[in-house]
Scaffold this active site. Structure first.
Site, PDB file in Angstrom:
ATOM      1  N   SER A  84       0.796  -1.235   0.000  1.00  0.00           N
ATOM      2  CA  SER A  84       0.000   0.000   0.000  1.00  0.00           C
ATOM      3  C   SER A  84       0.825   1.281   0.000  1.00  0.00           C
ATOM      4  O   SER A  84       0.273   2.354  -0.222  1.00  0.00           O
ATOM      5  CB  SER A  84      -0.923   0.025   1.207  1.00  0.00           C
ATOM      6  OG  SER A  84      -2.132  -0.600   0.880  1.00  0.00           O
ATOM      7  N   LYS A  87       0.483   3.388  -2.957  1.00  0.00           N
ATOM      8  CA  LYS A  87      -0.703   4.231  -3.192  1.00  0.00           C
ATOM      9  C   LYS A  87      -0.306   5.706  -3.267  1.00  0.00           C
ATOM     10  O   LYS A  87      -0.934   6.491  -3.978  1.00  0.00           O
ATOM     11  CB  LYS A  87      -1.758   3.978  -2.110  1.00  0.00           C
ATOM     12  CG  LYS A  87      -2.389   2.577  -2.216  1.00  0.00           C
ATOM     13  CD  LYS A  87      -3.363   2.287  -1.102  1.00  0.00           C
ATOM     14  CE  LYS A  87      -4.223   1.039  -1.306  1.00  0.00           C
ATOM     15  NZ  LYS A  87      -3.561  -0.248  -1.263  1.00  0.00           N
ATOM     16  N   TYR A 216      -3.667  -2.127 -10.234  1.00  0.00           N
ATOM     17  CA  TYR A 216      -3.601  -2.097  -8.768  1.00  0.00           C
ATOM     18  C   TYR A 216      -2.654  -3.181  -8.231  1.00  0.00           C
ATOM     19  O   TYR A 216      -1.808  -2.906  -7.382  1.00  0.00           O
ATOM     20  CB  TYR A 216      -5.016  -2.266  -8.187  1.00  0.00           C
ATOM     21  CG  TYR A 216      -5.038  -2.313  -6.688  1.00  0.00           C
ATOM     22  CD1 TYR A 216      -5.080  -1.149  -5.925  1.00  0.00           C
ATOM     23  CD2 TYR A 216      -4.982  -3.531  -6.001  1.00  0.00           C
ATOM     24  CE1 TYR A 216      -5.071  -1.187  -4.546  1.00  0.00           C
ATOM     25  CE2 TYR A 216      -4.968  -3.582  -4.624  1.00  0.00           C
ATOM     26  CZ  TYR A 216      -5.024  -2.410  -3.905  1.00  0.00           C
ATOM     27  OH  TYR A 216      -5.001  -2.455  -2.524  1.00  0.00           O
ATOM     28  N   TYR A 268      -4.251   4.190   7.811  1.00  0.00           N
ATOM     29  CA  TYR A 268      -5.632   3.682   7.957  1.00  0.00           C
ATOM     30  C   TYR A 268      -6.240   4.124   9.283  1.00  0.00           C
ATOM     31  O   TYR A 268      -6.107   5.276   9.664  1.00  0.00           O
ATOM     32  CB  TYR A 268      -5.663   2.148   7.795  1.00  0.00           C
ATOM     33  CG  TYR A 268      -4.689   1.640   6.778  1.00  0.00           C
ATOM     34  CD1 TYR A 268      -4.841   2.004   5.439  1.00  0.00           C
ATOM     35  CD2 TYR A 268      -3.606   0.855   7.132  1.00  0.00           C
ATOM     36  CE1 TYR A 268      -3.942   1.567   4.488  1.00  0.00           C
ATOM     37  CE2 TYR A 268      -2.699   0.409   6.191  1.00  0.00           C
ATOM     38  CZ  TYR A 268      -2.873   0.771   4.872  1.00  0.00           C
ATOM     39  OH  TYR A 268      -1.985   0.341   3.952  1.00  0.00           O
ATOM     40  N   VAL A 286       1.228  -3.634   3.842  1.00  0.00           N
ATOM     41  CA  VAL A 286       0.910  -4.870   4.546  1.00  0.00           C
ATOM     42  C   VAL A 286       2.100  -5.852   4.589  1.00  0.00           C
ATOM     43  O   VAL A 286       2.067  -6.836   5.320  1.00  0.00           O
ATOM     44  CB  VAL A 286      -0.378  -5.467   3.919  1.00  0.00           C
ATOM     45  CG1 VAL A 286      -0.064  -6.219   2.640  1.00  0.00           C
ATOM     46  CG2 VAL A 286      -1.163  -6.313   4.877  1.00  0.00           C
TER      47      VAL A 286
HETATM   48  N1  GLN Z   1      -2.339  -5.979  -1.449  1.00  0.00           N
HETATM   49  C1  GLN Z   1      -3.006  -5.446  -0.301  1.00  0.00           C
HETATM   50  C2  GLN Z   1      -4.479  -5.305  -0.595  1.00  0.00           C
HETATM   51  O1  GLN Z   1      -4.833  -5.022  -1.717  1.00  0.00           O
HETATM   52  C3  GLN Z   1      -2.433  -4.092   0.054  1.00  0.00           C
HETATM   53  C4  GLN Z   1      -2.981  -3.564   1.337  1.00  0.00           C
HETATM   54  C5  GLN Z   1      -1.962  -2.892   2.221  1.00  0.00           C
HETATM   55  O2  GLN Z   1      -0.767  -2.905   2.002  1.00  0.00           O
HETATM   56  N2  GLN Z   1      -2.460  -2.351   3.306  1.00  0.00           N
HETATM   57  O3  GLN Z   1      -5.304  -5.428   0.297  1.00  0.00           O
END
Ligand code: GLN
Length: 332
Positions: A84, A87, A216, A268, A286
């Site tokens: 993430s 992003k 994505y 988050y 993650v």
């Molecule tokens: N690949 C994870 C997902 O799409 C990425 C989420 C994350 O890093 N928090 O849920």
């Protein structure tokens, strides 16, 4: 108890610059030694085997200063999927592309279709999206990143290729996607597909769910070392200008706004806690990476795979907390 306590609460800070005289590598090492064992309280992400197999004792901490100095401890050159954290880079790319191609500006392209409010919900939650009629709260959660990818598809023939090109420019060397992660993400993206379908139903996607998901999952699989991660984000701590090359990556005003979004949404439903305890704009992933901005001075990247229940690295969060306290880095 901190070995190097913060300044006295009533002492007046005369400079925003952190102490240049400290042996910063020794400070990083002390922080690493102090926090590493906290990883035992976390759990590695296990929704795909390649993350479930991560070594829970891996740890790296890197401080990358805008003046070119770099301090690293631990497994700083071992690549991991930034997940993430990408992003932010997708948002940056969308800002660059929408400014460059149609002149309408990032504001028009983005903010009619997604918000800038913290979600207070897990990064992959569907609940809020239904209530809010397919408009994601912000670009740092999965739904928001899917909208950013949809916007990128308007501007790029090859979204993953353009992402890679941007990141290579920022780190100054070749980087790649982890194909095992990319394939595994493809096969397990049921919830992300559900988010994309819900947004398509609310007319908030212009491209097919499959096209959006393909961009994505590539971004999730972008593989960087902790050292490269710290380097890649330096422009955001430098008002949008890459301090290594002098190249302007983003306008100063949008770079500051990216930092604001990282601070309020980047971790988050723990963003309030990060702002309170670390006091720096941060973005987590993650796989256990977190990158933090110290505006005007440096970036900090940390990697430790075991996560807490909010999906943030346990030891990574403690390392940032401790380092920010020792060097008095909070932006507040
Ligand atoms: N690949 C994870 C997902 O799409 C990425 C989420 C994350 O890093 N928090 O849920």
């Amino acid at each position: 108890m901190l070995a190097h306590p913060r300044r006295d609460d009533d002492a007046v800070s005369t400079s925003s610059a952190p102490p240049e005289t400290e042996d910063l590598e020794a400070v990083l090492q002390e922080v690493a030694d102090q926090v590493r064992s906290a990883a035992e309280d976390g759990t590695v992400a296990d929704y795909i085997p390649v993350l479930a197999d991560a070594d829970p004792s891996s740890f790296a901490l890197v401080l990358s200063c805008l003046d070119g100095r770099e301090f690293a401890v631990g497994d700083a050159d071992q690549p991991f999927p930034i997940q993430s954290i990408s992003k932010v880079l997708s948002l940056v790319l969308a800002a660059r592309k929408s400014e460059a191609t149609d002149g309408s500006g990032v504001a028009d392209a983005l903010w009619g279709r997604l918000g800038r409010e913290p979600s207070g919900d897990p990064f992959n939650s569907l609940v809020q999206l239904e209530h809010e009629r397919g408009i994601p709260r912000n670009p740092m959660i999965n739904a928001g990143a899917l909208v950013v990818d949809d916007i990128l598809l308007d501007h790029c023939d090859d979204v993953p290729g353009d992402t890679l090109q941007l990141v290579e420019r920022l780190v100054g060397e070749p980087v790649s996607f982890d194909e095992e992660v990319r394939n595994a993400e493809r096969g397990t993206s049921h919830r992300n597909r559900a988010l994309a379908n819900l947004m398509a139903d609310f007319d908030n996607l212009n491209h097919t769910v499959d096209e959006v998901l393909e961009s994505y999952v590539a971004a999730c699989a972008l593989s960087l070392s902790t050292r490269q991660l710290a380097r890649a984000f330096r422009f955001l701590a430098n008002d949008g200008c890459d301090p290594g090359t002098g190249e302007r990556i983003l306008s100063a005003s949008f770079a500051r706004r990216c930092a604001a979004i990282m601070l309020t949404c980047g971790t988050y439903d723990a963003a309030g806690e990060f702002a309170y305890s670390v006091g720096l704009p941060c973005k987590s992933g993650v796989a256990g990476g977190i990158v933090a901005l110290v505006p005007g001075w440096a970036t900090i990247a940390v990697w430790s795979p075991p996560l807490d229940r909010t999906g943030n690295s346990v030891a990574g969060r403690l390392a940032l907390d401790e380092l920010a306290a020792r060097l008095d880095l909070s932006i507040f």
